[in-house]
Design a protein around this motif. Structure first.
Motif, mmCIF file in Angstrom:
data_model
loop_
_atom_site.group_PDB
_atom_site.id
_atom_site.type_symbol
_atom_site.label_atom_id
_atom_site.label_comp_id
_atom_site.label_asym_id
_atom_site.label_seq_id
_atom_site.Cartn_x
_atom_site.Cartn_y
_atom_site.Cartn_z
ATOM 1 N N ASP A 96 1.106 -1.387 -0.001
ATOM 2 C CA ASP A 96 0.079 0.026 0.004
ATOM 3 C C ASP A 96 0.832 1.111 -0.427
ATOM 4 O O ASP A 96 0.279 2.227 -0.884
ATOM 5 N N ARG A 97 1.800 1.205 0.524
ATOM 6 C CA ARG A 97 3.265 2.267 0.857
ATOM 7 C C ARG A 97 3.056 3.018 -0.255
ATOM 8 O O ARG A 97 3.562 4.231 -0.807
ATOM 9 N N PHE A 98 2.870 1.807 -1.738
ATOM 10 C CA PHE A 98 3.507 2.959 -3.490
ATOM 11 C C PHE A 98 2.692 2.546 -4.360
ATOM 12 O O PHE A 98 2.551 2.332 -4.911
ATOM 13 N N GLY A 99 1.130 2.637 -3.079
ATOM 14 C CA GLY A 99 -0.169 2.899 -4.093
ATOM 15 C C GLY A 99 -0.797 2.442 -4.562
ATOM 16 O O GLY A 99 -1.351 2.397 -5.653
ATOM 17 N N MET A 100 -0.022 1.133 -4.278
ATOM 18 C CA MET A 100 -0.393 -0.192 -4.584
ATOM 19 C C MET A 100 -2.039 -0.650 -4.142
ATOM 20 O O MET A 100 -1.597 -1.108 -2.847
ATOM 21 N N ILE A 101 -3.029 -0.787 -4.574
ATOM 22 C CA ILE A 101 -4.499 -1.507 -3.618
ATOM 23 C C ILE A 101 -4.765 -2.469 -4.477
ATOM 24 O O ILE A 101 -5.093 -2.212 -5.685
ATOM 25 N N LEU A 102 -5.759 -3.462 -3.476
ATOM 26 C CA LEU A 102 -5.516 -4.511 -4.739
ATOM 27 C C LEU A 102 -6.970 -4.550 -4.725
ATOM 28 O O LEU A 102 -7.515 -3.977 -4.080
ATOM 29 N N ARG A 103 -7.059 -4.974 -6.583
ATOM 30 C CA ARG A 103 -8.605 -4.701 -7.311
ATOM 31 C C ARG A 103 -9.095 -6.609 -6.317
ATOM 32 O O ARG A 103 -8.104 -7.146 -7.703
ATOM 33 N N PRO A 104 -10.269 -6.662 -6.544
ATOM 34 C CA PRO A 104 -10.920 -7.813 -7.563
ATOM 35 C C PRO A 104 -11.033 -7.652 -8.153
ATOM 36 O O PRO A 104 -12.005 -8.947 -9.076
ATOM 37 N N THR A 105 -11.481 -7.218 -9.265
ATOM 38 C CA THR A 105 -12.212 -7.266 -10.358
ATOM 39 C C THR A 105 -10.680 -6.220 -11.856
ATOM 40 O O THR A 105 -9.858 -5.304 -11.711
ATOM 41 N N PRO A 106 -10.834 -7.304 -12.914
ATOM 42 C CA PRO A 106 -9.439 -6.546 -13.826
ATOM 43 C C PRO A 106 -10.314 -5.373 -14.722
ATOM 44 O O PRO A 106 -8.909 -4.591 -15.108
ATOM 45 N N ARG A 107 -11.401 -5.081 -14.303
ATOM 46 C CA ARG A 107 -11.913 -3.356 -14.845
ATOM 47 C C ARG A 107 -11.387 -2.226 -14.239
ATOM 48 O O ARG A 107 -10.632 -1.385 -15.091
ATOM 49 N N GLN A 108 -10.698 -2.724 -13.238
ATOM 50 C CA GLN A 108 -10.189 -1.390 -12.188
ATOM 51 C C GLN A 108 -8.744 -1.845 -12.379
ATOM 52 O O GLN A 108 -7.847 -0.277 -11.387
ATOM 53 N N SER A 109 -7.905 -2.489 -12.429
ATOM 54 C CA SER A 109 -7.077 -3.044 -12.622
ATOM 55 C C SER A 109 -6.045 -1.924 -13.783
ATOM 56 O O SER A 109 -6.282 -2.373 -14.625
ATOM 57 N N ASP A 110 -4.578 -2.051 -13.336
ATOM 58 C CA ASP A 110 -3.413 -2.341 -14.524
ATOM 59 C C ASP A 110 -2.208 -3.058 -14.552
ATOM 60 O O ASP A 110 -1.796 -2.759 -15.187
ATOM 61 N N ARG A 142 -5.886 -14.667 -19.621
ATOM 62 C CA ARG A 142 -6.298 -14.705 -21.364
ATOM 63 C C ARG A 142 -7.417 -13.712 -21.301
ATOM 64 O O ARG A 142 -7.194 -12.142 -21.429
ATOM 65 N N THR A 143 -8.178 -14.321 -20.885
ATOM 66 C CA THR A 143 -9.402 -13.435 -20.910
ATOM 67 C C THR A 143 -9.809 -12.034 -19.960
ATOM 68 O O THR A 143 -10.009 -10.890 -20.319
ATOM 69 N N LEU A 144 -9.254 -12.661 -18.633
ATOM 70 C CA LEU A 144 -8.747 -11.207 -17.773
ATOM 71 C C LEU A 144 -7.636 -10.668 -18.343
ATOM 72 O O LEU A 144 -8.107 -9.266 -17.359
ATOM 73 N N TYR A 145 -7.167 -10.799 -19.193
ATOM 74 C CA TYR A 145 -5.847 -9.682 -19.172
ATOM 75 C C TYR A 145 -6.375 -8.595 -20.268
ATOM 76 O O TYR A 145 -6.581 -7.774 -20.042
ATOM 77 N N ASP A 146 -7.026 -9.059 -21.737
ATOM 78 C CA ASP A 146 -8.149 -8.703 -22.222
ATOM 79 C C ASP A 146 -8.792 -7.959 -21.744
ATOM 80 O O ASP A 146 -9.627 -6.737 -22.365
ATOM 81 N N GLN A 147 -9.652 -8.534 -20.235
ATOM 82 C CA GLN A 147 -10.871 -6.794 -19.679
ATOM 83 C C GLN A 147 -10.411 -5.885 -19.056
ATOM 84 O O GLN A 147 -10.597 -4.847 -18.718
ATOM 85 N N MET A 148 -9.116 -6.656 -18.980
ATOM 86 C CA MET A 148 -8.333 -4.582 -17.919
ATOM 87 C C MET A 148 -7.752 -3.246 -19.354
ATOM 88 O O MET A 148 -7.776 -4.098 -20.964
#
Lengths: 153, 183
Positions: B78-92, B109-115
């Protein structure tokens, strides 16, 4: 060690060959012997089912347990390699259904009258049955997905 | 706020280049009560991207335990601005932690494509890097880079939390340079 009196009873009624953990049965007597174990001898709990590939035949191994006495008995049946099919015991022990699917998936041993004989671990389009000795283990399974679409950055 | 540094929260020294505004600004003009920073927008965006990288965790095996430890209190990503997301739509960022089986590969592959773009991938541990000792096993993909492009490979079996942290810092440096495997 299985209970000696149960092994003796199986030997008198069926053509059972005892081994260290239980009995080996001919495929034709598998269902009746397991019904007898469940109903007459109290082996009501299905522990596990597994397969082996031997030189001449596949082996299917079912372990059943008597929960009152804590005794576990293995029932082994040989399945010929040219026609690898054996009776399903899923109607005697419901717990055997998925175990038989696993044996089918990995060894390619079919189960007659199984309610839902599909692959359980490998993908549906997987080529072959990977735990067979004829399965080419020296060839890495190369997964090649469709090429990634060109993305604008 | 002229000349004031913008530290990454909780971090005493910036591990990846460009921890402060002055690091990325070509010129900072200071005058009383305010200031003007002259900088390229892509530098600003890269700085923002690397400072708030939200990972989609993909725990597949024992590496996931080390990844959880990295996110927990002692190492605290969290110190480095990293917050776990449960969904690929909000992740980078996607952290592949563990053995990739051929049955799981299409899901990855599907989850990667959804990011959403821009997106990065860290391959954590020997199994995700190359398959390791499961490389020739009938059910394992020999490296997650067969499925999705990978930016950073973290070695180890499993990698320690420090190793994963180092991988994150390396990725942050890479993001500041504007390089991405996913393109």
């Amino acid at each position: 060690m299985p209970a000696p009196e149960v092994v003796a009873a199986l030997r008198t009624r069926f053509s059972a060959t005892p081994f260290a953990l239980g009995v080996e049965l001919p495929a034709t007597e598998l269902l009746t012997a397991l019904r007898a174990l469940r109903d007459a001898h109290g082996y009501r709990y299905y522990v596990l089912g597994t397969g082996t590939e031997r030189e001449t035949a596949f082996e299917v191994l079912h372990a059943v347990r008597n929960l009152e006495s804590g005794d576990t008995l293995f029932v082994k049946v040989a399945v010929p390699k040219d026609a690898p099919e054996v009776d399903s015991i899923a109607f005697v022990y419901a717990g055997a259904e998925w175990q038989e699917r696993e044996i089918w998936d990995l060894f390619g041993v079919g189960f007659k009258a199984h309610p839902d004989l599909r692959r359980i671990l490998m993908p549906d389009d997987y080529p072959g049955h990977p735990l067979r000795k004829s399965f080419a283990m020296d060839t890495p399974w190369g997964y090649r997905p469709a090429p990634a679409p060109e993305d604008a950055s | 706020m002229a000349g004031e540094t913008l530290p990454i929260v909780g971090q005493t020294t910036a591990p990846a280049g460009g921890g402060t505004l002055e690091d990325i600004a070509e010129e900072v003009v200071r005058f009383p009560g305010g200031g003007i920073a002259l900088l390229r927008t892509d530098a600003l965006f890269h700085w923002a991207q690397k400072s708030s990288m939200w990972p989609l965790t993909f725990g597949l095996a024992c590496c996931a335990i080390e990844m959880m430890a990295t996110f927990a209190g002692r190492y605290d990503l969290d110190r480095f601005g990293m917050i776990l997301r449960p969904t690929p739509r909000q992740s980078d960022l996607m952290i592949i932690a563990g053995t990739v089986t051929i049955k799981m590969a299409p899901r990855i592959r599907t989850l990667y494509d959804q990011m959403a773009h821009p997106k990065w991938v860290i391959s954590m541990g020997s199994c995700a890097n190359s398959g390791d000792h499961y490389r020739n096993v009938y059910s394992v993909v020999p490296g997650v880079d067969h499925v999705i492009p990978v930016d950073i490979y973290v070695a180890g079996c499993p990698p320690t939390p420090e190793a994963l942290l180092e991988g994150v810092f390396a990725l942050q440096r890479k993001v500041m340079e504007g390089n991405r495997a996913g393109a």
